[in-house]
Design an enzyme around this catalytic site. Structure first.
Site, PDB file in Angstrom:
ATOM      1  N   ARG B  87     104.403 -25.893  75.010  1.00 20.08           N
ATOM      2  CA  ARG B  87     103.955 -25.910  73.599  1.00 20.08           C
ATOM      3  C   ARG B  87     104.911 -26.990  72.553  1.00 20.08           C
ATOM      4  NH1 ARG B  87     102.527 -20.059  71.405  1.00 20.08           N
ATOM      5  NH2 ARG B  87     101.518 -22.149  70.103  1.00 20.08           N
ATOM      6  N   ASP B 234     108.226 -20.261  63.415  1.00 15.56           N
ATOM      7  CA  ASP B 234     109.027 -21.565  64.882  1.00 15.56           C
ATOM      8  C   ASP B 234     109.580 -21.989  64.522  1.00 15.56           C
ATOM      9  OD1 ASP B 234     105.621 -20.096  64.432  1.00 15.56           O
ATOM     10  OD2 ASP B 234     106.233 -20.006  66.939  1.00 15.56           O
TER      11      ASP B 234
END
Lengths: 342, 342
Positions: B87, B234
């Protein structure tokens, strides 16, 4: 094929809860069945609900065994009440019922003549809706330029109307005129009309469409991927438009990104003697949010808000396109003034 | 029980794709399994991904049959590459891997000593995450008043971290301190972390929570039902925060309604030498949007956008809460200036 049709005592329309997986045409034979289909959103979209309610009364008329004018009118009024209890927010429902009631109360002759009057008026409402939408498409297309990417919301398409659609009529006419446009539609939770209905309609017409989730609207605007927004309306009041929950969120984002925000709505959706504060916002069942089909997507017993509509103040609306043309903020003010003068 | 635990060569963690229906604890025994679990979002949430990646390397170390330092380091580096490919957006993944690599490269001794170093460092990363989150909760709680209704998004909770959560740590501490607060969480399409994970966590803790769909954010703010927003991040870059797609939409709406917008993020999510333009936004599969479980909700073949994250410019962020305290806009400027001076 129109979205709804009258065939001698049977109303034929598509069950919109089964799209896009299955295209099932239902045959509705009583006003109660019609009311049920509206409540369950098998039939949805403000203009279509208007035509469907009119046909609901036409079914009552068609099968009536009343012997007297009074008994017939009482039956029609009872049916009108059943229909009015289905969905409180869209104004077309009340508008269509009122129109039929006015027509039949003023009609002369025996019960057979009254029956014909109801059925004729229901057919007229449906025919007018198709014509009105075509005109909305033609006027609205003037706002669309070659190369535009238009964001639309929920389903203001053929499936929300008798034919053409409102917001989608504009997109269809622009496309037919050869403008190379693209459409972005957001899925429209909880009932997913954007994903299920609008994407389906546009793909069938060969118009390029991209599906996003509702929370991506800010992202696509920030990235410059959208240059116009067109939505429908369930009710146009003096100071706001009332439309599918989520419309206000899109309007604020469009305003912030300086993207024109247009509303396509027939005059039958206008209720300019009312204000936003007068509108009852329908609260629907929590299961619409917590289930998708048979799949539970949230914990058992979670508290849920599920308003079906929200209110977008008129300051966010750059123009309303109706069958009379493009109404700018100035036109709207004039219209309101005129209504106020009466 | 923490969200992730090391038990002598087995990493135990919850499969988050099965919540809230089933609480299934997985046993992960290799770095490849760990990478797969991260890619499939069985393990998600930036801080948790960091700890999980560290434990992925710990598994490689634990089962390594390398005989030399070089062979061992090569094995660890190969595992690091596999994990890094899962990711691209969350920075904690890269941060944790880098920390382990630094530690093991600087460690002295034989292969057994290196193995211990990796496992020890992974455990330290996990322990620190729990401590850091507790501190975020304690600092952030100062921003919460009795009677507040806080909107949160996605899952910045215990399930996104080793323990406590980031945004939810603040809510938990405020609740433990006796502040009578309520939480609104939006479902967070397409993967529904708000509905599935945050609602679940808060209900388990007995904190009042109401679930809405993402497109209702404007509505609840317009109606005055929310007075603070707290989300996770994030990645915190110099000019923006990068968080779950949809965060930007909420930030614009909060700004418009003059509702404070707070971000809770550990320093391991900070990357203030980068700018928003440097961040790769992960594009995930269209099926995440067009299917819910096995149910298709959009026409076959429809074009879809599915960015996993969006970028919220720093001007929309009123404060960032990290383990060092509450960073105001002024503090952030100072921090950036200091970083720039290096």
């Amino acid at each position: 094929m129109r979205t709804i049709e009258w065939k001698n005592g049977v109303v034929v329309t598509i069950d919109q809860t089964l799209l896009p997986e299955k295209e099932v045409w239902m045959e509705i034979r009583s006003c109660r069945e019609m009311a049920e289909a509206i409540r369950e959103m098998k039939i949805r979209g403000a203009p279509l609900i208007g035509a469907a309610a009119a046909y609901g009364l036409a079914l009552t008329a068609y099968y009536s065994e009343a012997r007297s004018r009074e008994a017939f009118l009482e039956e029609i009024e009872r049916s009108a009440e059943i229909l009015e209890a289905t969905r409180p927010t869209a104004v077309n429902l009340f508008w269509a019922i009122k129109r039929i009631l006015n027509r039949v109360k003023n009609a002369e002759g025996d019960v057979e003549a009254l029956k014909s009057a109801v059925i004729e008026e229901a057919n007229r409402i449906a025919n007018e809706d198709a014509e009105v939408n075509r005109k909305i498409g033609e006027y609205g297309s003037k706002l669309i330029s070659d190369g535009d990417t238009i964001l639309t919301y929920c389903n203001a398409g053929r499936l929300a109307t008798v034919d053409y659609g409102t917001a989608l009529a504009i997109i269809r006419v622009a496309w037919e005129e050869g403008k190379r446009i693209k459409v972005i539609v957001t899925e429209t939770r909880p009932k997913l009309q954007g994903a299920r209905l609008t994407a389906y309609e546009l793909m069938r017409d060969g118009i390029p469409v991209t599906l996003i989730t509702d929370n991506m609207v800010g992202y696509v605007m920030y990235r410059g991927l959208v240059n116009k927004v067109i939505v429908g309306a369930d009710r146009v009041v003096r100071d706001a438009i009332v439309n599918k929950i989520g419309t206000y969120t899109i309007a604020v984002l469009a305003h912030k990104h300086k993207i024109p925000f247009y509303v396509a709505a027939p005059l039958s959706s206008f209720d300019i003697n009312s204000f936003a504060r007068d509108v009852i916002i329908e609260e629907r069942s929590p299961e619409e949010v917590t289930y998708i089909g048979s799949i539970r997507i949230a914990p058992v017993g979670v508290n849920v808000l599920n308003p079906a509509f929200d209110v977008t103040p008129m300051k966010y609306v750059d123009a309303i396109i109706c069958e009379k043309g493009i109404l700018t903020k100035g036109d709207l003010k004039k219209m309101i003034k005129k209504a106020g003068d009466k």
